[in-house]
Write a protein that holds these residues in place. Structure first.
Motif, PDB file in Angstrom:
ATOM      1  N   GLY A   1       0.788  -1.230   0.000  1.00  0.00           N
ATOM      2  CA  GLY A   1       0.000   0.000   0.000  1.00  0.00           C
ATOM      3  C   GLY A   1       0.812   1.267   0.000  1.00  0.00           C
ATOM      4  O   GLY A   1       0.294   2.341   0.333  1.00  0.00           O
ATOM      5  N   VAL A   2       2.103   1.176  -0.368  1.00  0.00           N
ATOM      6  CA  VAL A   2       2.952   2.367  -0.467  1.00  0.00           C
ATOM      7  C   VAL A   2       3.099   2.701  -1.949  1.00  0.00           C
ATOM      8  O   VAL A   2       3.670   1.933  -2.714  1.00  0.00           O
ATOM      9  N   VAL A   3       2.567   3.845  -2.356  1.00  0.00           N
ATOM     10  CA  VAL A   3       2.555   4.204  -3.777  1.00  0.00           C
ATOM     11  C   VAL A   3       3.871   4.882  -4.151  1.00  0.00           C
ATOM     12  O   VAL A   3       4.258   5.880  -3.530  1.00  0.00           O
ATOM     13  N   PRO A   4       4.594   4.370  -5.167  1.00  0.00           N
ATOM     14  CA  PRO A   4       5.838   5.001  -5.604  1.00  0.00           C
ATOM     15  C   PRO A   4       5.598   6.436  -6.075  1.00  0.00           C
ATOM     16  O   PRO A   4       4.532   6.750  -6.621  1.00  0.00           O
ATOM     17  N   ASP A   5       6.581   7.291  -5.849  1.00  0.00           N
ATOM     18  CA  ASP A   5       6.458   8.685  -6.283  1.00  0.00           C
ATOM     19  C   ASP A   5       7.512   8.992  -7.345  1.00  0.00           C
ATOM     20  O   ASP A   5       8.168   8.088  -7.873  1.00  0.00           O
ATOM     21  N   LEU A   6       7.678  10.258  -7.662  1.00  0.00           N
ATOM     22  CA  LEU A   6       8.645  10.666  -8.676  1.00  0.00           C
ATOM     23  C   LEU A   6      10.064  10.208  -8.346  1.00  0.00           C
ATOM     24  O   LEU A   6      10.811   9.806  -9.237  1.00  0.00           O
ATOM     25  N   VAL A   7      10.411  10.255  -7.053  1.00  0.00           N
ATOM     26  CA  VAL A   7      11.756   9.831  -6.636  1.00  0.00           C
ATOM     27  C   VAL A   7      11.964   8.358  -6.951  1.00  0.00           C
ATOM     28  O   VAL A   7      13.023   7.956  -7.456  1.00  0.00           O
ATOM     29  N   SER A   8      10.959   7.542  -6.663  1.00  0.00           N
ATOM     30  CA  SER A   8      11.060   6.100  -6.921  1.00  0.00           C
ATOM     31  C   SER A   8      11.287   5.838  -8.409  1.00  0.00           C
ATOM     32  O   SER A   8      12.221   5.118  -8.798  1.00  0.00           O
ATOM     33  N   TYR A   9      10.426   6.427  -9.246  1.00  0.00           N
ATOM     34  CA  TYR A   9      10.517   6.187 -10.690  1.00  0.00           C
ATOM     35  C   TYR A   9      11.818   6.741 -11.274  1.00  0.00           C
ATOM     36  O   TYR A   9      12.457   6.097 -12.108  1.00  0.00           O
ATOM     37  N   THR A  10      12.215   7.919 -10.847  1.00  0.00           N
ATOM     38  CA  THR A  10      13.442   8.522 -11.394  1.00  0.00           C
ATOM     39  C   THR A  10      14.662   7.694 -11.039  1.00  0.00           C
ATOM     40  O   THR A  10      15.579   7.522 -11.864  1.00  0.00           O
ATOM     41  N   ALA A  11      14.710   7.168  -9.805  1.00  0.00           N
ATOM     42  CA  ALA A  11      15.837   6.309  -9.405  1.00  0.00           C
ATOM     43  C   ALA A  11      15.903   5.064 -10.284  1.00  0.00           C
ATOM     44  O   ALA A  11      16.984   4.669 -10.746  1.00  0.00           O
ATOM     45  N   LEU A  12      14.744   4.437 -10.535  1.00  0.00           N
ATOM     46  CA  LEU A  12      14.705   3.241 -11.385  1.00  0.00           C
ATOM     47  C   LEU A  12      15.083   3.580 -12.823  1.00  0.00           C
ATOM     48  O   LEU A  12      15.823   2.829 -13.479  1.00  0.00           O
ATOM     49  N   MET A  13      14.596   4.703 -13.335  1.00  0.00           N
ATOM     50  CA  MET A  13      14.942   5.128 -14.693  1.00  0.00           C
ATOM     51  C   MET A  13      16.443   5.384 -14.817  1.00  0.00           C
ATOM     52  O   MET A  13      17.081   5.002 -15.804  1.00  0.00           O
ATOM     53  N   ASN A  14      17.002   5.988 -13.798  1.00  0.00           N
ATOM     54  CA  ASN A  14      18.441   6.265 -13.800  1.00  0.00           C
ATOM     55  C   ASN A  14      19.248   4.970 -13.809  1.00  0.00           C
ATOM     56  O   ASN A  14      20.253   4.849 -14.524  1.00  0.00           O
ATOM     57  N   GLY A  15      18.800   3.984 -13.009  1.00  0.00           N
ATOM     58  CA  GLY A  15      19.478   2.683 -12.994  1.00  0.00           C
ATOM     59  C   GLY A  15      19.422   1.996 -14.355  1.00  0.00           C
ATOM     60  O   GLY A  15      20.411   1.417 -14.816  1.00  0.00           O
ATOM     61  N   LEU A  16      18.264   2.052 -15.013  1.00  0.00           N
ATOM     62  CA  LEU A  16      18.126   1.451 -16.344  1.00  0.00           C
ATOM     63  C   LEU A  16      19.011   2.154 -17.374  1.00  0.00           C
ATOM     64  O   LEU A  16      19.662   1.499 -18.209  1.00  0.00           O
ATOM     65  N   CYS A  17      19.057   3.476 -17.324  1.00  0.00           N
ATOM     66  CA  CYS A  17      19.879   4.236 -18.275  1.00  0.00           C
ATOM     67  C   CYS A  17      21.366   3.919 -18.098  1.00  0.00           C
ATOM     68  O   CYS A  17      22.114   3.856 -19.085  1.00  0.00           O
ATOM     69  N   LYS A  18      21.799   3.725 -16.851  1.00  0.00           N
ATOM     70  CA  LYS A  18      23.207   3.399 -16.613  1.00  0.00           C
ATOM     71  C   LYS A  18      23.586   2.065 -17.245  1.00  0.00           C
ATOM     72  O   LYS A  18      24.741   1.856 -17.635  1.00  0.00           O
ATOM     73  N   GLU A  19      22.627   1.161 -17.358  1.00  0.00           N
ATOM     74  CA  GLU A  19      22.882  -0.140 -17.976  1.00  0.00           C
ATOM     75  C   GLU A  19      22.592  -0.124 -19.484  1.00  0.00           C
ATOM     76  O   GLU A  19      22.592  -1.166 -20.132  1.00  0.00           O
ATOM     77  N   GLY A  20      22.312   1.068 -20.023  1.00  0.00           N
ATOM     78  CA  GLY A  20      22.050   1.174 -21.454  1.00  0.00           C
ATOM     79  C   GLY A  20      20.657   0.733 -21.861  1.00  0.00           C
ATOM     80  O   GLY A  20      20.399   0.528 -23.052  1.00  0.00           O
ATOM     81  N   ARG A  21      19.764   0.615 -20.912  1.00  0.00           N
ATOM     82  CA  ARG A  21      18.389   0.163 -21.194  1.00  0.00           C
ATOM     83  C   ARG A  21      17.449   1.376 -21.222  1.00  0.00           C
ATOM     84  O   ARG A  21      16.492   1.480 -20.472  1.00  0.00           O
ATOM     85  N   VAL A  22      17.773   2.316 -22.138  1.00  0.00           N
ATOM     86  CA  VAL A  22      17.051   3.582 -22.176  1.00  0.00           C
ATOM     87  C   VAL A  22      15.612   3.384 -22.643  1.00  0.00           C
ATOM     88  O   VAL A  22      14.695   4.065 -22.163  1.00  0.00           O
ATOM     89  N   ARG A  23      15.395   2.452 -23.573  1.00  0.00           N
ATOM     90  CA  ARG A  23      14.034   2.217 -24.047  1.00  0.00           C
ATOM     91  C   ARG A  23      13.137   1.764 -22.891  1.00  0.00           C
ATOM     92  O   ARG A  23      11.990   2.209 -22.772  1.00  0.00           O
ATOM     93  N   GLU A  24      13.673   0.858 -22.042  1.00  0.00           N
ATOM     94  CA  GLU A  24      12.889   0.403 -20.891  1.00  0.00           C
ATOM     95  C   GLU A  24      12.644   1.557 -19.916  1.00  0.00           C
ATOM     96  O   GLU A  24      11.576   1.658 -19.307  1.00  0.00           O
ATOM     97  N   ALA A  25      13.653   2.428 -19.768  1.00  0.00           N
ATOM     98  CA  ALA A  25      13.495   3.598 -18.894  1.00  0.00           C
ATOM     99  C   ALA A  25      12.387   4.507 -19.422  1.00  0.00           C
ATOM    100  O   ALA A  25      11.582   5.044 -18.651  1.00  0.00           O
ATOM    101  N   HIS A  26      12.329   4.658 -20.759  1.00  0.00           N
ATOM    102  CA  HIS A  26      11.300   5.510 -21.353  1.00  0.00           C
ATOM    103  C   HIS A  26       9.908   4.879 -21.154  1.00  0.00           C
ATOM    104  O   HIS A  26       8.922   5.587 -20.913  1.00  0.00           O
TER     105      HIS A  26
END
Length: 529
Positions: free
Chosen positions: A319-344
Motif C-alpha cells: 500500500g505504499v505508492v511510488p512517487d517521482l523519486v522512486s521512478y526517477t531512481a529506477l529510470m536512472n538505474g536502467l539508463c546506466k545499464e544502457g536500457r534507455v528504451r525500458e526507462a522511457h
C-alpha cells in the motif's frame, strides 16, 4: 541623617566618605568618559562589601547597582537608557556576578531578563561570561522561548570555540541550573547546537554526559545527532548512538529507522537490509515511502536492478505508492545499464499513473539517450518538456550540446543553442566555452570567432584561455593576420597573452615567411619577460 549629624558622631567617618566620594568622581571612567564604557571588559569581581560605600548616594554606590537596575526594569524596560546616564560611575562595577544577580531576579520575567542581557551586551559593550549566557538560556528555555534560547546557545558555542580555554558547556549549564529554574530541554538544545555547527564529537560527548546524569534526550534530538553523524560519514558512531538509545529506553520512530536505512546503504551493507527491515517491523514500524526510496536508490547505484524492482513491486503490495523519486531512481538505474528504451517505458507508466514528470525525470532520460548517441529522441524530449511548461536547465543544455559534440555535429549543437535561446532558455557561459573550444579543436577558428563576437554582445565574458586558444588555432591554420587581430583585442581589453600563444605566433610567422612579424612578436615577448 544630615551631614551635620554625621560630623557630630564621628568626624573621621565624614572625612573617609569625602575621600571615597572624591576618589570615585576622579576615576577615569566617571562622568567625562562615556565612550570608554563601551569597551571595558567584564570582570569576575565579587560584590563590593566596603561599608563606606553606603555613605554615598545610590547612583554612586557600587553595592546598589543591582537594585538600581532591577528597579528600572520593573518600572519600564525603556528606563535602562535613562539609567545608563545616571550610573555612569558604576558601570565598571557591573561584573558577571552582578549581571547574574539581575538575571536571577527576573528569571520569571524572560522579557525583562532578555532586555537587560541585550542592554549589557549591545549598549554597554560589556563582555559577557559563558555563565551569563547559560543563565539567560535557562531563563528563556524555562519560559518556552525555545527559538531565542537556541539562538543564544549557538552564539555561546561560537564564543567558547573561539576562546583558548576549552570550556565544557554541558558542565556550565548543569552548574547554573542549581541556582535557577531550568528545563532539561536545554541539554537537547546543546546537542542540536553542536550538530548544527558541525561539532559532532562535542555532540556525542554531550549525549553521553546527559545520559550519565540521568536525563534522556528526546528521540528528535537523537535523530538530529544520527543525521549529523551520517552527513559526516561517521558510520560506526551512528550504530553506537542507536545502541545507547536502546539501552536507556529511548524509543526510535520511523525517522530513526529511515536514517539508519541510509546508514546501511552508505556503509555498503545492503545485504543486511532485509534483516533490518524485519527488526523495524518487530518494533512496530512499517517501511514508508522514504525507506523504500532510500533502498531503491541504493540498489540502483550498486547496479542491482533486480533487487530495486523487487522492492518497487513490494511497495504496491504493502500500500505504499511510488512517487517521482522512486521512478526517477529506477529510470536512472536502467539508463546506466544502457536500457534507455525500458526507462522511457517506465517514464510513460509513471505518467499514466497520474504523476507529472519534473526536470530531474526528463534530464535522466535525455542524458540516457545522449550517451547512446540518440540525439533525435533527446531533442524530442526537450520539446516535450518545454511544451509541458518545464524550462531546460544548465544540465539539460550541457548534456545535449556535449552529445552533439561527441558526434562531431557542432553545427547542430549551435542550432540547438539558437533554438533554446528563442524559447527563452538561459545558456551558461560554460556551454559557450565548450562550443568555442570544440570548434578550435576542429581547426575552425573563423566559426569560433564568429560565435565569440555574437555572444559577447549578450554580455558573455570569455576567459583568457578562450582568447589564447583562438590565437593558437589561427596560427595552426596559418592565419597570422587574424591571430594578431585577436591579440590586439586582448591587449585592448588588458587580457594577458600567454607564452604558448606567443610561441604559436612566432612559429606561424616563420612558417609563412613573415619574419618581420615573428621578430616583432619575439621582442614583445622578451620585453614582457
Amino acid at each position: 541623617m544630615t551631614r551635620a549629624s554625621l560630623s557630630a558622631l564621628n568626624p573621621s567617618l565624614v572625612n573617609s566618605a569625602n575621600f571615597y566620594g572624591n576618589f570615585i568622581t576622579k576615576l577615569p571612567f566617571s562622568s567625562s568618559s562615556a565612550s570608554s564604557l563601551q569597551t571595558i571588559e567584564n570582570s569576575q569581581c565579587k560584590p563590593l562589601l566596603n561599608p563606606l560605600y553606603n555613605l554615598l548616594p545610590e547612583t554612586r554606590n557600587p553595592n546598589k547597582i543591582v537594585d538600581l537596575i532591577s528597579s528600572s526594569l520593573k518600572q519600564n524596560n525603556s528606563q535602562l537608557t535613562l539609567l545608563q546616564n545616571h550610573i555612569k560611575p558604576l558601570i565598571p562595577h557591573l561584573g558577571c556576578h552582578e549581571i547574574t544577580r539581575v538575571l536571577l531576579r527576573f528569571q520569571s520575567d524572560c522579557s525583562s531578563a532578555l532586555t537587560f542581557f541585550n542592554w549589557v551586551k549591545n549598549d554597554l559593550g560589556i563582555k559577557l561570561s559563558s555563565h551569563n549566557y547559560c543563565y539567560i538560556v535557562h531563563i528563556l528555555a524555562w519560559s518556552k522561548n525555545f527559538s531565542l534560547a537556541m539562538s543564544l546557545l549557538c552564539e555561546l558555542i561560537d564564543f567558547v570555540k573561539d576562546c583558548s580555554n576549552c570550556e565544557d558547556l554541558f558542565e556550565s549549564l548543569v552548574s547554573c541550573s542549581k541556582d535557577c529554574n531550568f528545563d532539561p530541554v536545554v541539554f537537547d538544545m546543546l546537542i542540536k547546537g553542536y550538530v548544527r555547527k558541525g561539532m559532532v564529537k562535542e555532540a556525542i560527548r554531550t549525549f553521553t554526559n546527559v545520559l550519565e546524569v540521568g536525563y534522556l534526550p528526546s528521540v528528535i534530538t537523537c535523530n538530529c545527532l544520527l543525521n549529523g553523524l551520517l552527513r559526516l560519514n561517521f558510520i560506526d558512531q551512528c550504530w553506537l548512538v542507536y545502541e545507547e538509545m536502546g539501552r536507556v529506553g529511548i524509543r526510535p520512530n520511523s525517522y530513526t529507522f529511515n536514517i539508519l536505512t541510509n546508514v546501511f546503504c552508505k556503509d555498503g551493507n545492503v545485504d543486511k537490509v532485509n534483516e533490518f527491515l524485519e527488526r523495524m517491523e518487530e518494533e512496530g514500524f512499517d517501511p514508508d515511502l522514504v525507506t523504500y526510496n532510500t533502498l531503491i536508490s541504493s540498489y540502483c547505484r550498486k547496479e542491482r536492478l533486480n533487487d530495486a524492482f523487487y522492492l518497487y513491486r513490494i511497495m504496491y503490495r504493502r500500500g505504499v505508492v511510488p512517487d517521482l523519486v522512486s521512478y526517477t531512481a529506477l529510470m536512472n538505474g536502467l539508463c546506466k545499464e544502457g536500457r534507455v528504451r525500458e526507462a522511457h517505458q517506465l517514464f510513460h507508466r509513471m505518467v499514466h499513473r497520474g504523476l507529472n514528470p519534473d526536470i530531474v525525470s526528463y534530464n535522466t532520460l535525455i542524458s540516457g539517450y545522449c550517451k547512446e548517441g540518440r540525439m533525435q529522441e533527446s531533442k524530442y524530449l526537450v520539446h516535450e518538456m518545454i511544451g509541458n511548461g518545464i524550462s531546460p536547465d544548465s544540465f539539460t543544455c550541457r548534456v545535449l550540446v556535449e552529445g552533439y559534440g561527441k558526434q562531431g555535429r557542432l553545427v547542430s549543437a549551435l542550432n540547438l543553442v539558437v533554438e533554446l535561446r528563442r524559447f527563452g532558455v538561459s545558456i551558461s557561459s560554460s556551454i559557450y566555452d565548450f562550443l568555442i573550444v570544440s570548434l578550435c579543436r576542429e581547426d575552425r577558428p573563423f566559426a569560433a570567432k564568429n560565435i565569440l563576437g555574437r555572444i559577447s554582445q549578450d554580455g558573455y565574458v570569455p576567459k583568457p584561455d578562450i582568447y589564447n586558444g583562438l590565437i593558437e588555432t589561427f596560427c595552426r591554420c596559418n592565419n597570422v593576420a587574424d591571430a594578431l587581430l585577436v591579440k590586439a583585442e586582448m591587449v585592448r581589453k588588458r587580457i594577458k597573452v600567454n607564452l604558448v600563444a606567443y610561441r604559436a605566433l612566432i612559429c606561424s610567422s616563420c612558417r609563412i615567411g613573415c619574419l618581420s612579424s615573428a621578430t616583432a612578436t619575439k621582442w614583445i615577448l622578451i620585453k614582457q619577460s
